[in-house]
Design a protein around this motif. Structure first.
Motif, short mmCIF file in Angstrom:
data_model
loop_
_atom_site.label_atom_id
_atom_site.label_comp_id
_atom_site.label_asym_id
_atom_site.label_seq_id
_atom_site.Cartn_x
_atom_site.Cartn_y
_atom_site.Cartn_z
N ILE A 272 43.20 13.21 -34.17
CA ILE A 272 42.84 14.61 -34.44
C ILE A 272 41.64 15.00 -33.56
O ILE A 272 40.59 14.37 -33.64
CB ILE A 272 42.46 14.81 -35.93
N THR B 295 38.75 10.59 -37.34
CA THR B 295 39.57 11.58 -36.64
C THR B 295 40.18 11.00 -35.37
O THR B 295 41.30 11.36 -34.99
CB THR B 295 38.74 12.83 -36.30
N THR C 291 40.88 21.27 -39.22
CA THR C 291 39.99 20.12 -39.03
C THR C 291 38.60 20.58 -38.61
O THR C 291 37.60 20.03 -39.07
CB THR C 291 40.57 19.17 -37.97
N THR D 189 47.79 15.11 -28.18
CA THR D 189 47.60 16.38 -28.87
C THR D 189 47.21 17.48 -27.89
O THR D 189 47.79 18.56 -27.87
CB THR D 189 46.53 16.25 -29.96
N SER E 121 38.82 16.57 -33.43
CA SER E 121 37.73 17.25 -34.13
C SER E 121 36.49 17.24 -33.24
O SER E 121 36.47 16.64 -32.18
CB SER E 121 37.45 16.56 -35.47
N ASP F 55 46.49 23.41 -37.44
CA ASP F 55 46.06 22.10 -37.93
C ASP F 55 44.70 21.72 -37.36
O ASP F 55 43.82 21.21 -38.07
CB ASP F 55 47.08 21.02 -37.56
N ILE F 56 44.53 21.97 -36.06
CA ILE F 56 43.26 21.65 -35.40
C ILE F 56 42.14 22.50 -35.98
O ILE F 56 41.04 22.03 -36.26
CB ILE F 56 43.38 21.84 -33.88
#
Length: 347
Positions: free
Chosen positions: A105, A100, A320, A253, A107, A316-317
């Motif tokens: 990302i 991730t 995840t 992000t 996560s 999207d988050i």
């Protein structure tokens, strides 16, 4: 040296590696809004955060470590098998963290750790050796996986609404302020970022402290579950080194992709996240800094201009978040299968 000692040593090393990956994975959670609001340079942010990140595990108690160290029951299991399951669970969490992080990302390392350990223990010795906590919940007591999941699920919601409320309060207090007030808001972030770093260390490093203490207990190196000082020091050091390494891929992000962060938003997010995480730490509840920071930004954005919040990125988050526990569990199960294949039998 016997096999048990070598396996325990390997597991201790992997715990500290996980702690390190947790640090650089979560570095962006702490510094993203500071950098996005231009309150600090990346170097200043890392220095301030690094110092208070190190102090958090040393001064924040061991309530979270006790929770994490006791949601699996491995007493009576062969020490080699117990340590092998812990090792595979940690590998699952580390692999998920690295994956991730690579894709930027945000996560949850906490979800990854819980998922990895559940996967390894369930496939190794069965579901009965996980303290699920459903029976205790019927009696009005939070414990085991129920307590862990309740904390991980409720804390983002709390972060959202606390962020929403704090931004409304700040907006009222600063309604007559001129743009020059931004200088004071940026300066205040030296204190709120330090508080957030301390809270993060007090919560996240304790998770590794709990697992490391469990390794010592199962290996027969200590007689009862009590976190030694050297374990606190080792986990604080590993976490801080990870923070100093920086997970800059995730900064974009959290700092830019959810909502346009200005000084007032950054201050509100840091204040919100620090309060929620520190409260959870004192109550022994393991929470995700990633979740709380992200939802605090969403709450602040929703308080000001809901349409300006990039809800697609939030979706999207959230996706995840939902797949992290089963994903890390699957990696841990594969790691356990490889251990069995390598040894030719169960450890």
């Amino acid at each position: 040296m016997d096999t048990l000692f070598l396996l325990a040593l390997a597991t201790v090393i992997v715990v500290l590696v996980f702690d390190y990956t947790n640090g650089f994975h979560d570095a962006a959670n702490i510094v993203a809004t500071v950098i996005a609001s231009r309150a600090m340079t990346p170097v200043q942010a890392v220095i301030v955060v690094g110092v208070f990140e190190f102090l958090g595990p040393l001064l924040g108690g061991t309530a979270v470590a006790n929770t994490i160290g006791k949601f699996v029951e491995l007493g009576g299991i062969l020490p080699l098998l117990s340590l092998a399951m812990l090792l595979c669970g940690l590998i699952g969490a580390i692999v998920w963290n690295l994956g991730t992080w690579y894709f930027g990302i945000p996560s949850s390392s906490s979800h990854a750790l819980v998922g990895g350990l559940i996967g390894a223990v369930v496939v190794g010795v069965g579901v009965d050796h996980v303290v699920w906590g459903f029976h205790e919940l019927a009696s009005g007591r939070l414990t085991g996986i129920v307590k862990v999941l309740a904390a991980l699920i409720l804390s983002p919601l709390i972060g959202f609404w606390v962020g929403f409320a704090i931004h409304r309060i700040l907006s009222v207090l600063l309604r007559a302020a001129t743009p020059a007030a931004n200088r004071h808001l940026r300066f205040a972030q030296f204190f709120t970022a330090a508080g957030l770093a301390f809270a993060h260390g007090a919560n996240d490093a304790q998770k590794s402290m709990g697992i490391l203490t469990l390794v010592l207990l199962l290996g027969g190196f200590i007689s009862h579950f009590a976190v030694p000082f050297w374990v606190m020091l080792a986990c604080a050091t590993a976490m801080t080194l990870g923070i100093l390494s920086g997970g800059w891929r995730i900064v974009r992000t959290l700092g830019f992709a959810i909502y346009r962060v200005r000084p007032i938003h950054a201050l509100g997010s840091q204040l919100t996240s620090g309060l929620v995480i520190m409260s959870a730490s004192l109550g022994g509840a393991p929470v995700s800094t990633t979740h709380i920071v992200a939802t605090s930004i969403m709450g602040i954005g929703a308080s000001e201009r809901p349409r300006a919040v990039r809800w697609a990125k939030a979706k999207d988050i959230a996706t995840t978040w939902l797949i992290t526990i089963p994903g890390a569990a699957l990696v841990a199960i594969l790691a356990y299968a490889l251990v069995n294949l390598f040894l030719g039998a169960k450890p």
